[in-house]
Write a protein that holds these residues in place. Structure first.
Motif, mmCIF file in Angstrom:
data_model
loop_
_atom_site.group_PDB
_atom_site.id
_atom_site.type_symbol
_atom_site.label_atom_id
_atom_site.label_comp_id
_atom_site.label_asym_id
_atom_site.label_seq_id
_atom_site.Cartn_x
_atom_site.Cartn_y
_atom_site.Cartn_z
ATOM 1 N N ASP A 131 21.881 1.949 -6.361
ATOM 2 C CA ASP A 131 22.682 3.103 -6.760
ATOM 3 C C ASP A 131 23.347 3.727 -5.534
ATOM 4 N N PRO A 132 24.683 3.660 -5.456
ATOM 5 C CA PRO A 132 25.370 4.209 -4.277
ATOM 6 C C PRO A 132 25.081 5.688 -4.024
ATOM 7 N N THR A 133 24.876 6.483 -5.083
ATOM 8 C CA THR A 133 24.615 7.909 -4.875
ATOM 9 C C THR A 133 23.282 8.152 -4.180
ATOM 10 N N PHE A 134 22.331 7.208 -4.327
ATOM 11 C CA PHE A 134 21.034 7.361 -3.665
ATOM 12 C C PHE A 134 21.198 7.435 -2.148
ATOM 13 N N TYR A 135 22.202 6.752 -1.616
ATOM 14 C CA TYR A 135 22.386 6.694 -0.170
ATOM 15 C C TYR A 135 22.917 8.002 0.421
ATOM 16 N N LEU A 136 23.283 8.933 -0.448
ATOM 17 C CA LEU A 136 23.599 10.285 0.035
ATOM 18 C C LEU A 136 22.373 10.932 0.688
ATOM 19 N N THR A 137 21.179 10.495 0.261
ATOM 20 C CA THR A 137 19.929 11.024 0.819
ATOM 21 C C THR A 137 19.909 10.882 2.331
ATOM 22 N N PHE A 138 20.411 9.755 2.822
ATOM 23 C CA PHE A 138 20.375 9.490 4.256
ATOM 24 C C PHE A 138 21.446 10.276 5.018
ATOM 25 N N VAL A 139 22.483 10.684 4.298
ATOM 26 C CA VAL A 139 23.544 11.471 4.909
ATOM 27 C C VAL A 139 23.187 12.949 4.854
ATOM 28 N N GLY A 146 21.919 17.959 -5.046
ATOM 29 C CA GLY A 146 22.978 18.622 -5.803
ATOM 30 C C GLY A 146 23.670 17.696 -6.788
ATOM 31 N N VAL A 147 24.003 16.493 -6.307
ATOM 32 C CA VAL A 147 24.671 15.511 -7.168
ATOM 33 C C VAL A 147 23.750 15.095 -8.313
ATOM 34 N N THR A 148 22.487 14.819 -7.998
ATOM 35 C CA THR A 148 21.527 14.418 -9.023
ATOM 36 C C THR A 148 21.285 15.540 -10.027
ATOM 37 N N GLY A 149 21.149 16.754 -9.535
ATOM 38 C CA GLY A 149 20.959 17.904 -10.423
ATOM 39 C C GLY A 149 22.152 18.105 -11.338
#
Length: 195
Positions: A131-139, A146-149
């Motif tokens: 899931d590309p959005t998961f990699y926001l965690t590292f940024v 916020g995105v997940t919520g």
């Protein structure tokens, strides 16, 4: 206890926020946001189709991604379905593991994520890796939260009442949710084995 915690979060936080959001955001906008997140998670479905030997499913997902990312304005719309008739392939790593004979194991209720199983939890980790959005965690972990919520609120606004209908008819809500979860996952995996 975790099940009850999730029910209280749903009752006092998620549902009221989703109801307020539903009042200010038109349904077409909320569906477009759903489509955007769905388009972003194409790698999960594409890879799992491939792992299950469903090459046609992988080709459909790849085509859907290109069509929806271009004609669908980065995935806000779903012309792959409305114009071409290509349906989204509902595949995940839990189904892949089930297809190869791994049983579900224990029923688990995760805080905020809800019902799962031992196999489902491993599957969830596999899907997160795709899931590309998961990699926001590292940024920026706040951005990911916020995105997940926001995604959770948006999805809830589109399905308000479904959970309540299931719970109302249940003598024991926990058992009803557990049984519904296992029945749903079994039917999805059985569908995979037939092919």
């Amino acid at each position: 206890k975790v099940f009850e915690f999730n029910r209280q979060v749903d009752r006092w936080v998620l549902k009221p926020v989703a109801k307020g959001y539903k009042k200010v955001a038109p349904e077409v906008a909320r569906k477009s946001i759903h489509n955007l997140f769905s388009n972003a998670t194409t790698p999960i479905r594409l890879v799992n189709c491939g792992l299950q030997g469903k090459l046609e499913g992988s080709a459909i997902e790849l085509t859907r991604f290109f069509v929806n990312s271009t004609l669908g304005v980065a995935g806000l719309f779903d012309p792959a379905k409305s114009l071409i008739g290509l349906e989204k392939q509902e595949e995940d790593f839990d189904q892949t593991l089930g297809k190869y004979g791994l049983g579900p194991g224990l029923f688990i209720v995760w805080p905020f994520w809800g019902p799962s199983s031992a196999r489902g939890t491993v599957g969830m980790l596999g899907d997160w890796a795709l899931d590309p959005t998961f990699y926001l965690t590292f940024v920026n972990s706040f951005a990911y939260t916020g995105v997940t919520g926001y995604q959770m609120v948006n999805e809830t606004s589109l399905t308000l009442g479904d959970y309540e209908d299931l719970i109302k008819a249940a003598l024991d809500p926990y058992i009803s949710i557990r049984d519904a979860y296992f029945q749903n996952r079994r039917s999805k995996i059985k569908d995979q084995i037939k092919e």
